[in-house]
Write a protein that holds these residues in place. Structure first.
Motif, short mmCIF file in Angstrom:
data_model
loop_
_atom_site.label_atom_id
_atom_site.label_comp_id
_atom_site.label_asym_id
_atom_site.label_seq_id
_atom_site.Cartn_x
_atom_site.Cartn_y
_atom_site.Cartn_z
N VAL A 8 0.86 -1.19 0.00
CA VAL A 8 0.00 0.00 0.00
C VAL A 8 0.90 1.24 0.00
CG1 VAL A 8 -1.80 1.30 1.21
CG2 VAL A 8 -1.82 -1.22 1.24
N PRO A 9 1.07 1.90 -1.15
CA PRO A 9 1.87 3.13 -1.17
C PRO A 9 1.11 4.25 -0.47
CG PRO A 9 0.90 2.72 -3.34
CD PRO A 9 0.54 1.54 -2.48
N ALA A 10 1.72 4.81 0.56
CA ALA A 10 1.03 5.82 1.37
C ALA A 10 1.95 6.99 1.69
CB ALA A 10 0.51 5.19 2.66
N ALA A 11 2.74 7.39 0.69
CA ALA A 11 3.69 8.48 0.90
C ALA A 11 3.20 9.80 0.31
CB ALA A 11 5.05 8.12 0.29
N GLY A 12 2.01 9.80 -0.29
CA GLY A 12 1.50 11.00 -0.95
C GLY A 12 0.98 12.03 0.03
N SER A 13 0.88 13.26 -0.44
CA SER A 13 0.40 14.36 0.40
C SER A 13 -1.09 14.62 0.26
CB SER A 13 1.16 15.65 0.06
OG SER A 13 0.90 16.03 -1.29
N GLY A 14 -1.71 14.06 -0.79
CA GLY A 14 -3.14 14.29 -1.00
C GLY A 14 -3.47 15.74 -1.27
N SER A 15 -2.65 16.42 -2.06
CA SER A 15 -2.78 17.86 -2.26
C SER A 15 -4.11 18.25 -2.90
CB SER A 15 -1.62 18.37 -3.12
OG SER A 15 -1.56 17.69 -4.36
N ARG A 49 1.18 -11.00 4.10
CA ARG A 49 1.81 -9.83 4.68
C ARG A 49 1.40 -8.60 3.90
NH1 ARG A 49 8.08 -10.25 6.42
NH2 ARG A 49 7.24 -12.31 6.88
N VAL A 50 1.27 -7.48 4.61
CA VAL A 50 0.89 -6.20 4.00
C VAL A 50 1.93 -5.16 4.38
CG1 VAL A 50 -0.87 -4.40 3.84
CG2 VAL A 50 -1.58 -6.79 4.15
N TRP A 51 2.60 -4.62 3.36
CA TRP A 51 3.57 -3.55 3.61
C TRP A 51 2.93 -2.21 3.31
CZ3 TRP A 51 5.39 -8.13 1.35
CH2 TRP A 51 6.42 -8.78 2.05
N VAL A 52 3.03 -1.27 4.28
CA VAL A 52 2.61 0.11 4.06
C VAL A 52 3.87 0.93 3.81
CG1 VAL A 52 1.31 2.06 4.95
CG2 VAL A 52 0.75 -0.24 5.71
N VAL A 53 3.93 1.58 2.66
CA VAL A 53 5.12 2.35 2.28
C VAL A 53 4.86 3.82 2.64
CG1 VAL A 53 6.69 2.98 0.43
CG2 VAL A 53 5.56 0.74 0.41
N ASP A 102 5.57 -15.26 -6.71
CA ASP A 102 4.54 -14.87 -5.75
C ASP A 102 3.73 -13.70 -6.31
OD1 ASP A 102 5.24 -16.77 -3.85
OD2 ASP A 102 6.69 -15.45 -2.87
N TRP A 103 2.49 -13.62 -5.85
CA TRP A 103 1.60 -12.55 -6.28
C TRP A 103 1.75 -11.34 -5.36
CZ3 TRP A 103 -0.65 -12.61 -10.85
CH2 TRP A 103 -1.02 -13.81 -11.44
N VAL A 104 1.74 -10.15 -5.95
CA VAL A 104 1.74 -8.90 -5.20
C VAL A 104 0.51 -8.09 -5.59
CG1 VAL A 104 2.94 -6.73 -4.73
CG2 VAL A 104 4.25 -8.84 -5.01
N LEU A 105 -0.26 -7.69 -4.60
CA LEU A 105 -1.42 -6.83 -4.83
C LEU A 105 -1.05 -5.42 -4.38
CD1 LEU A 105 -2.57 -9.81 -3.83
CD2 LEU A 105 -4.76 -8.64 -4.04
N VAL A 106 -1.14 -4.45 -5.27
CA VAL A 106 -0.88 -3.06 -4.93
C VAL A 106 -2.23 -2.36 -4.82
CG1 VAL A 106 0.30 -0.93 -5.55
CG2 VAL A 106 1.31 -3.14 -6.18
N HIS A 107 -2.46 -1.73 -3.67
CA HIS A 107 -3.77 -1.12 -3.42
C HIS A 107 -3.59 0.32 -2.96
CE1 HIS A 107 -8.00 -0.93 -2.75
NE2 HIS A 107 -7.94 -0.90 -1.43
N GLN A 163 -12.75 1.92 -16.19
CA GLN A 163 -12.08 2.77 -15.20
C GLN A 163 -11.25 1.88 -14.28
OE1 GLN A 163 -14.71 5.28 -12.96
NE2 GLN A 163 -13.14 5.81 -11.45
N ALA A 164 -9.95 2.10 -14.27
CA ALA A 164 -9.06 1.27 -13.46
C ALA A 164 -9.24 1.55 -11.98
CB ALA A 164 -7.61 1.52 -13.87
N GLN A 165 -9.20 0.48 -11.21
CA GLN A 165 -9.22 0.57 -9.76
C GLN A 165 -8.00 -0.18 -9.21
OE1 GLN A 165 -13.02 -1.14 -8.57
NE2 GLN A 165 -14.12 0.75 -9.00
N THR A 166 -7.99 -0.38 -7.92
CA THR A 166 -7.02 -1.26 -7.28
C THR A 166 -7.80 -2.15 -6.31
OG1 THR A 166 -6.53 0.23 -5.41
CG2 THR A 166 -5.24 0.52 -7.43
N PRO A 167 -7.22 -3.29 -5.92
CA PRO A 167 -5.86 -3.74 -6.13
C PRO A 167 -5.54 -4.09 -7.58
CG PRO A 167 -6.85 -4.90 -4.26
CD PRO A 167 -7.94 -4.17 -4.98
N GLN A 168 -4.24 -3.95 -7.88
CA GLN A 168 -3.69 -4.42 -9.15
C GLN A 168 -2.70 -5.53 -8.78
OE1 GLN A 168 -2.49 -1.24 -11.77
NE2 GLN A 168 -4.49 -0.27 -11.60
N MET A 169 -2.86 -6.69 -9.41
CA MET A 169 -2.20 -7.91 -8.93
C MET A 169 -1.33 -8.53 -10.02
SD MET A 169 -4.23 -11.17 -7.38
CE MET A 169 -3.76 -12.83 -7.88
N PHE A 170 -0.03 -8.62 -9.73
CA PHE A 170 0.93 -9.17 -10.68
C PHE A 170 1.98 -10.00 -9.94
CE2 PHE A 170 -0.66 -5.18 -12.49
CZ PHE A 170 -1.21 -5.65 -13.67
#
Length: 228
Positions: A8-15, A49-53, A102-107, A163-170
């Motif tokens: 889960v990429p969570a480094a944005g500022s949400g401007s 496992r879930v990584w929050v970035v 292994d599969w990675v889901l990006v949400h 319209q693309a959503q997430t999770p995106q799984m590859f």
């Protein structure tokens, strides 16, 4: 058997939201918005496992209690300037446990309404897929292209548009390679496409909205209340 992990990429500022703090930390039904996002992922039995970035200078995360999300959740403070940078850094952090198959889901951190049914459908439909794919919904509205004066320049045909959503799984290896070679993308599927692959579209629904503007936060609250 391949395993399942989530980033889960969570480094944005949400401007665009215009709030004083990043939108992932805004209150939603008494919890930070991102808490609902993460709860949906850690509740999935297949995801190990879930990584929050997070951004290296994120001061908000430590102000909240995340203990009820359990031992699956891990934080890494290696967020980058772009989404691709953050996901790529998250993949490098996951290298200690993930293998290429292994599969990675990006949400998205700001998609708090992912349901268990949508997540299960994604895992089920992509389990044996050679490429992977994304949750998405067919475009229902009429699309207008604007000119420089914000007047209608053309009506765009919507046939075949999703319209693309997430999770995106590859697969871990393929996604890491794709993002290493193509960082000028707005989602992971774009990097996979740039390598010549065609991700599968798995139909989600409109409740899996991304909170971008204040009205979206109120709508997300209505959706989550309705499920309870």
């Amino acid at each position: 058997m391949p395993r399942y992990f989530a980033i889960v990429p969570a480094a944005g500022s949400g401007s665009r939201f215009g709030a004083e703090k990043p939108k992932q930390y805004l209150s939603l039904l008494g919890r930070p918005l991102i808490h609902h996002t993460l709860a949906a992922l850690v509740a999935c039995p297949e995801i190990e496992r879930v990584w929050v970035v997070l951004s290296p200078d994120d001061a908000e995360w430590s102000r909240h209690d995340w203990s009820d999300l359990g031992a699956k959740l891990e934080t890494v403070r290696c967020g980058g300037a772009t989404r691709a940078d953050s996901v790529g850094n998250g993949l490098r952090a996951a290298a200690m446990v993930a293998t290429d198959d292994d599969w990675v889901l990006v949400h998205d951190a700001a998609r708090p309404c992912l349901s268990a049914d949508m997540l299960a459908a994604l895992l089920r439909e992509l389990a044996d897929d050679p490429v992977g794919g994304i949750l998405a919904v067919p475009v229902a509205d009429t699309l207008k292209r604007a000119d420089a004066e914000q007047r209608v320049a053309a009506t765009e045909p919507r046939d075949g548009l999703w319209q693309a959503q997430t999770p995106q799984m590859f697969r871990y290896g393929r996604l890491a390679e794709a993002l290493e070679n193509c960082r000028a993308v707005t989602d992971e599927a774009g990097a996979i496409e740039a390598m010549g692959h065609k991700p599968k579209l798995v139909k989600g629904d409109s409740t899996n909205l991304k909170v971008t503007f204040p009205a979206d936060l109120a709508l997300a609250a209505m959706i989550l209340r309705g499920r309870k």
